[in-house]
Design a protein around this motif. Structure first.
Motif, PDB file in Angstrom:
ATOM      1  N   HIS A   1       0.826  -1.207   0.000  1.00  0.00           N
ATOM      2  CA  HIS A   1       0.000   0.000   0.000  1.00  0.00           C
ATOM      3  C   HIS A   1       0.864   1.263   0.000  1.00  0.00           C
TER       4      HIS A   1
ATOM      5  N   CYS B   1      -0.178   5.688   0.099  1.00  0.00           N
ATOM      6  CA  CYS B   1      -1.294   6.642   0.048  1.00  0.00           C
ATOM      7  C   CYS B   1      -1.272   7.454  -1.241  1.00  0.00           C
TER       8      CYS B   1
ATOM      9  N   ARG C   1      -6.990   8.297   7.247  1.00  0.00           N
ATOM     10  CA  ARG C   1      -6.477   7.190   6.420  1.00  0.00           C
ATOM     11  C   ARG C   1      -5.681   6.203   7.249  1.00  0.00           C
TER      12      ARG C   1
ATOM     13  N   CYS D   1       0.517   3.209   8.287  1.00  0.00           N
ATOM     14  CA  CYS D   1       1.252   3.621   7.089  1.00  0.00           C
ATOM     15  C   CYS D   1       2.291   4.699   7.438  1.00  0.00           C
TER      16      CYS D   1
ATOM     17  N   CYS E   1       4.137   6.206   4.687  1.00  0.00           N
ATOM     18  CA  CYS E   1       4.574   6.625   3.359  1.00  0.00           C
ATOM     19  C   CYS E   1       4.916   8.121   3.368  1.00  0.00           C
TER      20      CYS E   1
ATOM     21  N   CYS F   1       2.070  10.354   4.234  1.00  0.00           N
ATOM     22  CA  CYS F   1       1.697  10.280   5.650  1.00  0.00           C
ATOM     23  C   CYS F   1       2.651  11.085   6.535  1.00  0.00           C
TER      24      CYS F   1
HETATM   25 ZN   LIG Z   1       0.488   6.619   3.850  1.00  0.00          ZN
END
Ligand SMILES: [Zn+2]
Ligand SMILES: [Zn+2]
Ligand SMILES: [Zn+2]
Ligand SMILES: [Zn+2]
Length: 456
Positions: A223, A225, A267, A279, A281, A284
């Motif tokens: 995954h 975002c 999220r 997450c 990422c 994020c």
């Molecule tokens: Zn993320």
């Protein structure tokens, strides 16, 4: 989907699962020379990477599901266990109890297999009337249990967490005596499905319940975002994965398991609840979310026109800061405001007519700047509704509403572009609606129609 602490499977195991599942089922050259390769990912587990440069719009792979089944465990909706159509007064098989909507579904090979399995292995505890409700929801576990030995073993290559009892299984065990080994198998598969399955969007054809599927190759997609792919589901529930922007040689291929337009705290929490991970990422970690400020709340200092944002978005107890007066706010205060915002949002009805002057909206505006994800989400809903709703066709829209539709399309397109959405579904959808609004404008006043469209 990767979970950092899990061991990386050997390449030979991966090759086996891919071969045994006939992964490369597309009839293109990709079967000979796939665009992807499975490697160790910086997220900790393994992931799919570009084996060569992949051009935007290319089909990266096609994947057939190992098994499909219903998405949630709402026990009140009755549906056919084979075609998933909702049916209130369907018959159920007198031998096994599975709901079947037609002679076709009843005599299908799949039902014959399940029927034989259930009557052979599970002993009905009593004449439980409600059992047919649960069987359709548990059938995905039977599909996976009955896979050939090698494929069944390779299921364990998918990420999974500690196995525990779940609602449907508890219900099943109250209806039948189930062998322990099968109960353990179902617990493991429950976790595998939770982490790795993909939602299959409802087809327009018939009224059917929401579905999910376990896709053996797509399950290796991690995954992000800001994904670089988009998925298309075909009539036979197979999944096509396309590049939504150019993917460089060696770059990781990502999908997105959450709503792209939600702000970081929402999220991340949803990913944790549904997929068991937090997450981290690039998006994020960025308080400004690529300049979109989706998480922003208006500064508490009434004299200040700034927005407050989380200082370190991947730490839920991080302080928030104002981007204008630089005041700092402890997360507890933010939580209380978010609580109020949450209750205001819960009274905003989806069926409410579009009324930018509504009282709830005005209250929300006292807390949130226009860039907030709450407004972005609401505006997207309005955009899609304006001109496409009962009593509100494009033809009948007032000038004001037509202009509003156009404006909202352009704003959301700009925001999606800033986030790096690329050639995603959302962009396609918005372009379609923008085009519809412009065409209606042209129909009304052909002379004034301005053909220059700028949305980026
Ligand atoms: Zn993320
Ligand atoms: Zn059916
Ligand atoms: Zn049966
Ligand atoms: Zn301020």
């Amino acid at each position: 989907m990767s979970v950092p602490h899990q061991a990386i499977p050997k390449q030979s195991d991966i090759d086996n699962i891919l071969k045994s599942n006939k992964i490369m089922s597309c009839d293109c050259d990709a079967a000979q020379s796939p665009l992807w390769i499975i490697k160790k990912s910086s997220t900790g587990g393994r992931g799919l990477f570009g084996r060569k440069k992949i051009e935007k719009g290319s089909l990266i792979f096609t994947n057939k599901p190992l098994a499909i089944g219903p998405r949630n465990c709402d026990l009140d909706t009755a549906f056919c266990a084979y075609c998933y159509k909702t049916c209130e007064d369907c018959n159920y098989c007198e031998k096994c109890g599975l709901v079947v909507c037609s002679v076709n579904c009843e005599t299908s090979r799949m039902h014959q297999t399940d029927c034989k399995f259930i009557t052979m292995h599970w002993k009905l505890k009593s004449n439980v009337k409600e059992m047919s409700k649960i069987l359709g929801r548990i059938r995905i576990y039977i599909q996976l249990y009955l896979l050939p030995a090698q494929q069944k073993e390779s299921l364990l290559l998918f990420q999974h967490d500690n196995t525990s009892m779940f609602h449907e299984l508890e219900y099943l065990c109250s209806c039948f005596v189930i062998p322990d080994e099968q109960i353990e198998f179902m617990k493991t598969v429950y976790s595998i499905l939770k982490i790795n399955s993909f939602r299959i969007p409802a087809s327009d054809r018939e009224k059917s319940i929401p579905l999910r599927g376990l896709f053996p190759l797509a399950a290796f997609l991690n995954h992000n975002c800001v994904p670089n792919t988009r998925n298309v589901f075909k009539e036979d529930n197979s999944m096509e994965v396309y590049a939504s922007r150019d993917i460089e040689f060696g770059e990781e291929i990502f999908t997105c398991y959450t709503n792209f337009l939600w702000c970081t705290p929402v999220r991340r929490y949803q990913l944790y609840k549904s997929k068991n991970f937090w997450c981290k990422c690039v998006r994020c970690k960025d308080p400004y979310e690529m300049g979109t400020n989706l998480s922003a709340i208006k500064c508490f200092n009434k004299q200040c026109t700034g927005s407050i944002l989380p200082e370190n978005p991947i730490n839920p107890s991080s302080e928030w800061f104002c981007d204008s007066c630089t005041s700092k706010i402890p997360f507890e205060n933010i939580n209380s405001v978010q609580h109020i915002i949450g209750s205001l949002v819960s009274v905003l009805s989806e069926d409410d007519d579009i009324n930018p002057n509504g009282i709830v909206l005005q209250r929300l505006e006292s807390f949130l700047p226009s860039c907030s994800h709450i407004f972005v989400d609401l505006h997207l809903r309005w955009t899609l509704k304006l001109g496409y709703f009962e009593g509100m066709s494009l033809y009948e829209l007032s000038e004001y509403r037509l202009a509003l539709k156009e404006q909202l399309c352009r704003d959301t397109l700009r925001m999606a572009a800033a986030l790096g959405a690329g050639d995603a579904h959302l962009r396609g959808l918005l372009l379609y609606h923008l085009h519809a609004a412009l065409a209606e404008r042209a129909r009304r006043c052909p002379d004034q129609y301005d053909v220059s469209i700028s949305y980026t």
